[in-house]
Write a protein that holds these residues in place. Structure first.
Motif, PDB file in Angstrom:
ATOM      1  N   ALA A 329       7.140 -19.510  15.259  1.00 62.22           N
ATOM      2  CA  ALA A 329       8.061 -18.608  16.155  1.00 62.22           C
ATOM      3  C   ALA A 329       9.501 -18.706  15.835  1.00 62.22           C
ATOM      4  CB  ALA A 329       7.784 -19.253  17.636  1.00 62.22           C
ATOM      5  N   LEU A 330       9.864 -19.804  14.999  1.00 66.09           N
ATOM      6  CA  LEU A 330      11.214 -19.989  14.738  1.00 66.09           C
ATOM      7  C   LEU A 330      11.905 -18.892  13.972  1.00 66.09           C
ATOM      8  CD1 LEU A 330      11.705 -23.764  14.392  1.00 66.09           C
ATOM      9  CD2 LEU A 330      11.549 -22.343  16.623  1.00 66.09           C
ATOM     10  N   PRO A 331      11.129 -18.292  12.841  1.00 67.29           N
ATOM     11  CA  PRO A 331      11.938 -17.434  11.998  1.00 67.29           C
ATOM     12  C   PRO A 331      12.112 -16.006  12.929  1.00 67.29           C
ATOM     13  CG  PRO A 331      10.137 -18.434  10.710  1.00 67.29           C
ATOM     14  CD  PRO A 331      10.155 -19.001  12.009  1.00 67.29           C
ATOM     15  N   ALA A 332      11.100 -15.798  13.677  1.00 71.78           N
ATOM     16  CA  ALA A 332      11.401 -14.397  14.492  1.00 71.78           C
ATOM     17  C   ALA A 332      12.656 -14.807  15.476  1.00 71.78           C
ATOM     18  CB  ALA A 332      10.102 -14.174  15.403  1.00 71.78           C
ATOM     19  N   ILE A 333      12.755 -15.891  16.242  1.00 71.54           N
ATOM     20  CA  ILE A 333      13.866 -16.065  16.774  1.00 71.54           C
ATOM     21  C   ILE A 333      15.223 -16.153  16.375  1.00 71.54           C
ATOM     22  CG2 ILE A 333      14.694 -17.763  18.603  1.00 71.54           C
ATOM     23  CD1 ILE A 333      11.982 -18.725  19.204  1.00 71.54           C
ATOM     24  N   LEU A 334      15.378 -16.778  14.912  1.00 78.00           N
ATOM     25  CA  LEU A 334      16.464 -16.855  14.391  1.00 78.00           C
ATOM     26  C   LEU A 334      16.998 -15.385  13.726  1.00 78.00           C
ATOM     27  CD1 LEU A 334      16.226 -20.484  13.126  1.00 78.00           C
ATOM     28  CD2 LEU A 334      17.706 -19.680  14.982  1.00 78.00           C
ATOM     29  N   LEU A 335      15.851 -14.700  13.394  1.00 81.02           N
ATOM     30  CA  LEU A 335      16.225 -13.464  12.878  1.00 81.02           C
ATOM     31  C   LEU A 335      16.832 -12.637  13.976  1.00 81.02           C
ATOM     32  CD1 LEU A 335      16.232 -11.355  10.787  1.00 81.02           C
ATOM     33  CD2 LEU A 335      13.918 -10.794  11.130  1.00 81.02           C
ATOM     34  N   LEU A 336      16.310 -12.840  15.303  1.00 76.41           N
ATOM     35  CA  LEU A 336      17.071 -12.020  16.357  1.00 76.41           C
ATOM     36  C   LEU A 336      18.636 -12.703  16.537  1.00 76.41           C
ATOM     37  CD1 LEU A 336      13.820 -12.032  18.990  1.00 76.41           C
ATOM     38  CD2 LEU A 336      15.281 -10.143  18.100  1.00 76.41           C
ATOM     39  N   PHE A 337      18.537 -13.778  16.539  1.00 79.25           N
ATOM     40  CA  PHE A 337      19.851 -14.422  16.673  1.00 79.25           C
ATOM     41  C   PHE A 337      20.958 -13.932  15.491  1.00 79.25           C
ATOM     42  CE2 PHE A 337      22.706 -18.277  15.981  1.00 79.25           C
ATOM     43  CZ  PHE A 337      23.661 -17.825  17.206  1.00 79.25           C
ATOM     44  N   ALA A 338      20.238 -13.878  14.529  1.00 75.54           N
ATOM     45  CA  ALA A 338      21.329 -13.327  13.302  1.00 75.54           C
ATOM     46  C   ALA A 338      21.634 -11.976  13.402  1.00 75.54           C
ATOM     47  CB  ALA A 338      20.538 -13.526  12.043  1.00 75.54           C
ATOM     48  N   ARG A 339      20.650 -11.222  13.885  1.00 76.61           N
ATOM     49  CA  ARG A 339      21.184  -9.746  14.209  1.00 76.61           C
ATOM     50  C   ARG A 339      21.946  -9.610  15.354  1.00 76.61           C
ATOM     51  NH1 ARG A 339      17.877  -5.860  12.684  1.00 76.61           N
ATOM     52  NH2 ARG A 339      17.621  -4.694  14.700  1.00 76.61           N
ATOM     53  N   HIS A 340      22.160 -10.473  16.410  1.00 76.77           N
ATOM     54  CA  HIS A 340      22.766 -10.062  17.672  1.00 76.77           C
ATOM     55  C   HIS A 340      23.905 -10.799  17.884  1.00 76.77           C
ATOM     56  CE1 HIS A 340      20.147  -6.866  19.009  1.00 76.77           C
ATOM     57  NE2 HIS A 340      18.934  -7.505  18.374  1.00 76.77           N
ATOM     58  N   TYR A 341      24.040 -11.942  17.172  1.00 76.63           N
ATOM     59  CA  TYR A 341      25.131 -12.968  17.301  1.00 76.63           C
ATOM     60  C   TYR A 341      26.815 -12.185  17.268  1.00 76.63           C
ATOM     61  CZ  TYR A 341      26.828 -13.752  12.560  1.00 76.63           C
ATOM     62  OH  TYR A 341      27.385 -13.325  11.316  1.00 76.63           O
ATOM     63  N   PRO A 342      26.828 -11.191  16.645  1.00 78.13           N
ATOM     64  CA  PRO A 342      28.327 -10.579  16.441  1.00 78.13           C
ATOM     65  C   PRO A 342      28.424  -9.856  17.900  1.00 78.13           C
ATOM     66  CG  PRO A 342      27.023  -9.942  14.544  1.00 78.13           C
ATOM     67  CD  PRO A 342      26.143 -10.518  15.317  1.00 78.13           C
ATOM     68  N   ALA A 343      27.553  -9.607  18.668  1.00 82.66           N
ATOM     69  CA  ALA A 343      27.791  -8.715  19.934  1.00 82.66           C
ATOM     70  C   ALA A 343      27.667  -9.608  21.019  1.00 82.66           C
ATOM     71  CB  ALA A 343      26.505  -7.861  20.190  1.00 82.66           C
ATOM     72  N   LEU A 344      27.732 -11.013  20.640  1.00 86.83           N
ATOM     73  CA  LEU A 344      27.836 -12.076  21.953  1.00 86.83           C
ATOM     74  C   LEU A 344      29.385 -12.197  22.375  1.00 86.83           C
ATOM     75  CD1 LEU A 344      25.216 -14.672  20.565  1.00 86.83           C
ATOM     76  CD2 LEU A 344      24.735 -12.753  22.267  1.00 86.83           C
ATOM     77  N   SER A 345      29.251 -12.867  23.328  1.00 85.49           N
ATOM     78  CA  SER A 345      30.662 -13.426  23.723  1.00 85.49           C
ATOM     79  C   SER A 345      31.321 -14.397  23.137  1.00 85.49           C
ATOM     80  CB  SER A 345      30.577 -13.761  25.257  1.00 85.49           C
ATOM     81  OG  SER A 345      30.062 -15.221  25.490  1.00 85.49           O
ATOM     82  N   ALA A 346      32.642 -14.414  22.945  1.00 87.13           N
ATOM     83  CA  ALA A 346      33.296 -15.637  22.124  1.00 87.13           C
ATOM     84  C   ALA A 346      32.721 -16.962  22.604  1.00 87.13           C
ATOM     85  CB  ALA A 346      34.889 -15.420  22.508  1.00 87.13           C
ATOM     86  N   ARG A 347      32.458 -17.152  23.847  1.00 85.82           N
ATOM     87  CA  ARG A 347      31.950 -18.200  24.296  1.00 85.82           C
ATOM     88  C   ARG A 347      30.517 -18.659  23.601  1.00 85.82           C
ATOM     89  NH1 ARG A 347      28.868 -20.277  28.451  1.00 85.82           N
ATOM     90  NH2 ARG A 347      28.688 -18.105  29.545  1.00 85.82           N
ATOM     91  N   MET A 348      29.904 -17.780  23.577  1.00 83.59           N
ATOM     92  CA  MET A 348      28.648 -18.076  22.895  1.00 83.59           C
ATOM     93  C   MET A 348      28.690 -18.049  21.268  1.00 83.59           C
ATOM     94  SD  MET A 348      25.816 -17.953  25.050  1.00 83.59           S
ATOM     95  CE  MET A 348      26.925 -19.314  25.841  1.00 83.59           C
ATOM     96  N   ARG A 349      29.552 -17.090  20.688  1.00 81.03           N
ATOM     97  CA  ARG A 349      29.559 -17.508  19.448  1.00 81.03           C
ATOM     98  C   ARG A 349      30.154 -18.886  19.073  1.00 81.03           C
ATOM     99  NH1 ARG A 349      31.619 -12.223  19.732  1.00 81.03           N
ATOM    100  NH2 ARG A 349      33.836 -13.004  19.523  1.00 81.03           N
ATOM    101  N   ARG A 350      30.895 -19.543  19.914  1.00 78.48           N
ATOM    102  CA  ARG A 350      31.546 -20.821  19.644  1.00 78.48           C
ATOM    103  C   ARG A 350      30.419 -21.938  19.882  1.00 78.48           C
ATOM    104  NH1 ARG A 350      35.807 -18.953  22.400  1.00 78.48           N
ATOM    105  NH2 ARG A 350      35.269 -20.142  24.347  1.00 78.48           N
ATOM    106  N   ALA A 351      29.366 -21.760  20.754  1.00 75.44           N
ATOM    107  CA  ALA A 351      28.219 -22.424  21.174  1.00 75.44           C
ATOM    108  C   ALA A 351      27.755 -23.454  20.131  1.00 75.44           C
ATOM    109  CB  ALA A 351      27.414 -21.875  21.977  1.00 75.44           C
ATOM    110  N   PRO A 352      27.335 -22.762  19.052  1.00 72.36           N
ATOM    111  CA  PRO A 352      26.645 -23.690  18.053  1.00 72.36           C
ATOM    112  C   PRO A 352      27.362 -24.568  17.378  1.00 72.36           C
ATOM    113  CG  PRO A 352      25.928 -21.328  17.445  1.00 72.36           C
ATOM    114  CD  PRO A 352      26.985 -21.398  18.766  1.00 72.36           C
ATOM    115  N   ALA A 353      28.909 -24.199  17.150  1.00 77.75           N
ATOM    116  CA  ALA A 353      29.790 -25.264  16.687  1.00 77.75           C
ATOM    117  C   ALA A 353      30.087 -26.516  17.669  1.00 77.75           C
ATOM    118  CB  ALA A 353      31.250 -24.523  16.358  1.00 77.75           C
ATOM    119  N   LEU A 354      29.999 -26.118  18.901  1.00 78.70           N
ATOM    120  CA  LEU A 354      29.957 -27.099  19.944  1.00 78.70           C
ATOM    121  C   LEU A 354      28.731 -28.050  19.892  1.00 78.70           C
ATOM    122  CD1 LEU A 354      31.829 -25.012  22.774  1.00 78.70           C
ATOM    123  CD2 LEU A 354      32.885 -26.957  21.326  1.00 78.70           C
ATOM    124  N   ALA A 355      27.659 -27.495  19.558  1.00 74.36           N
ATOM    125  CA  ALA A 355      26.181 -27.940  19.803  1.00 74.36           C
ATOM    126  C   ALA A 355      26.266 -28.877  18.443  1.00 74.36           C
ATOM    127  CB  ALA A 355      25.293 -27.063  19.436  1.00 74.36           C
TER     128      ALA A 355
END
Length: 553
Positions: A329-355
């Protein structure tokens, strides 16, 4: 619009990917093979090479028909080319994991030319679950590669800008990948793609997807890859069909007899930890993906969501659960994430760094707690050694998080995600490599090497008994099989087919032991003390907290 950093400055991506590859393979030999899984799959491949029987897998000299042979073939080939060692034993999961990353990044670029394919690769490589799945010797990463190739092959065939011939070739790749998935781990290789396609067609009412599967050439290719081994193994082992298809597939799924239970939510924490450090931002990306419009009649993002959901739900419904089951399941989920992270809010784009920063803090607190826990756990003598590795991982992960956070504030999105992914990869490699200090509790490597050295070969003719227990890494490090005494476990079906390779009780072992002029036995220290009190002849060769090896000469 995607940031232009990946297109205009590719050099840092190339360097990052080179570091990623080095880190990916750096720890394969650093740890002993842990039991049971790593010892089991390494020994099956070793026996296949030694016996030159490439049809019937054997574990400890006994038929082991639970799984198909593709990974055994690959590992035995690695043993033949490069020698029998931990790194060659783990080479197949590591290579298939890396190939899965490469193909996922390639697909990301094909779906949207100009997209950051290199960053997609680093996202997948840096996810904790995917990396760990590639570093342990199990069958799950090979299955993940071929299921991902089947998924992406189908999706790539649905692009509107390709010719019918190219579309047919992508579908044939999907069929071939599904066949290799079956040869990797059984019918799940076709059940998962079939369920995903059925759900997608039902939800989207897109029957044209079924008409584009190229059934005749696809099924012919599938059969040409799968059938030869199944026919050969059935011909040589009449019990194979019932055991493999009925017991190992149907009964394993619906009955709780394999002692791998788990509640319905078992895979929820597994997926959340497995996707770290991307976990906090993934739900928002998946939500955007679900509502993304169709392109030329095919809803790629919704198809990927369905794929991930079917994998998780399918294995959640099973009565047999292990963490590695949801790796596909992980490649599909992370491919989705890679496709759509530019459209996320600034707070969501910062979330991986904070994680990353939060994950580093958790690892540091865990390291601080180890001395207190050392009074309760069996590896207390090694906690100080592992403490250093864990603190190093915490430092690297936190540092990567702070750097990624600074890059996000400067609107360097792709570079920020690359730093987070690479830092996460290095941190988890450090934490994993440090477990070599725990080898004595989970692997027989150190114990056996005290009597065989680095050659991995022990006397081939004298009996070697494993009494009332079975450490599956022992035969691998001995370079030969042992005779099980009063302990069947998962080898019970093979023992039933070849009962002469088994000693039924400790009393029967004692009779044989006294008759043998030269023999060896491995057993738990408590059992050895009991048998010695009853007059067991022989002397101790080596021993540790888990095992005593006794010689009769």
């Amino acid at each position: 619009m995607l940031p232009t950093l990946f297109v205009s400055r590719p050099r840092w991506i190339a360097y990052a990917l080179l570091v990623c590859v080095v880190v990916w393979f750096a720890g394969l030999e650093y740890r002993g093979l842990f039991m049971p899984d790593e010892g089991r799959y390494a020994d099956i491949a070793r026996e296949m090479l030694d016996s030159n029987d490439w049809v019937t897998p054997r574990l400890n000299g006994i038929k082991y028909l639970e799984k198909p042979p593709l990974q055994y073939w690959a590992t035995a080939g690695a043993f033949g080319l490069f020698g029998v060692d931990e790194w060659t034993a783990r080479l197949w999961p590591a290579v298939t994991g890396l190939l899965c990353i490469v193909f996922t990044a390639f697909a990301a670029f094909r779906f949207a030319p100009g997209a950051p394919g290199g960053v997609t690769a680093l996202m997948l490589a840096g996810s904790w679950g995917f990396f760990l799945g590639s570093q342990f010797l199990t069958l799950d990463m090979g299955l993940t590669l071929f299921l991902t190739a089947a998924m992406l092959g189908f999706a790539l065939s649905r692009r509107a800008d390709i010719s019918p011939g190219v579309q047919r070739n992508w579908m044939l790749l999907a069929w071939a990948a599904a066949a290799c998935a079956v040869l990797s781990k059984g019918l799940v290789g076709v059940v998962i793609p079939g369920l995903v396609l059925a759900v997608y067609v039902a939800l989207e009412r897109e029957l044209s997807a079924l008409r584009r599967l190229h059934w005749i050439p696809g099924l012919s290719l599938f059969a040409a890859i799968v059938l030869p081994w199944f026919l050969l193994v059935q011909n040589r082992n009449p019990e194979f069909f019932h055991f493999f298809f009925v017991y190992e597939h149907f009964e394993r799924y619906v009955l709780p007899d394999h002692h791998r239970p788990g509640p319905w939510w078992y895979f929820v924490p597994v997926v959340l930890v497995g996707l770290w450090p991307w976990t906090p931002a993934v739900p928002a990306a998946v939500a955007k993906a679900w509502s993304a419009p169709a392109v030329s009649g095919f809803r790629l993002d919704r198809f990927l969501v369905i794929w991930a959901a079917v994998v998780i739900v399918f294995f959640s419904a099973s009565h047999s659960k292990l963490p590695g089951y949801v790796l596909p399941a992980l490649p599909a989920i992370l491919l989705l994430f890679a496709r759509h992270y530019p459209a996320l809010s600034a707070r969501m784009r910062r979330a991986p760094a904070l994680a990353c920063i939060g994950g580093g803090l958790v690892l540091a607190l865990l390291a601080a707690a180890l001395p207190a826990w050392s009074e309760r756990v069996s590896w207390k003598a090694f906690d100080a050694g592992y403490l250093i590795w864990l603190l190093g991982a915490a430092l690297v992960l936190s540092a990567a998080g702070f750097v990624a956070l600074g890059l996000q504030k400067r609107s360097r999105q792709e570079l920020s995600f690359a730093v987070a992914g690479l830092g996460s990869l290095l941190a988890v490699q450090l934490a994993l490599s440090g477990t070599h200090v725990l080898d004595a509790n989970y692997s027989s490597e150190r114990l056996i090497e005290r009597i065989v050295g680095e050659n991995l070969r022990f006397l081939p003719d004298a009996p070697f008994y494993s009494v009332a227990s079975y450490d599956q890494s022992v035969p691998f490090y001995l370079g030969r099989s042992v005779t099980l005494v009063g302990h069947k476990d998962e080898l019970a079906p093979g023992i039933a087919a070849e009962p002469g390779k088994y000693v039924g009780s400790v009393d029967e072992f004692l009779v044989r032991w006294r008759e043998d002029r030269e023999a060896f036995a491995i057993m738990a220290p408590r059992l050895y003390e009991k048998l010695r009190g009853e007059g067991l002849p022989g002397h101790i060769l080596v021993g540790d907290a888990r095992w005593i090896i006794v010689a009769r000469r």
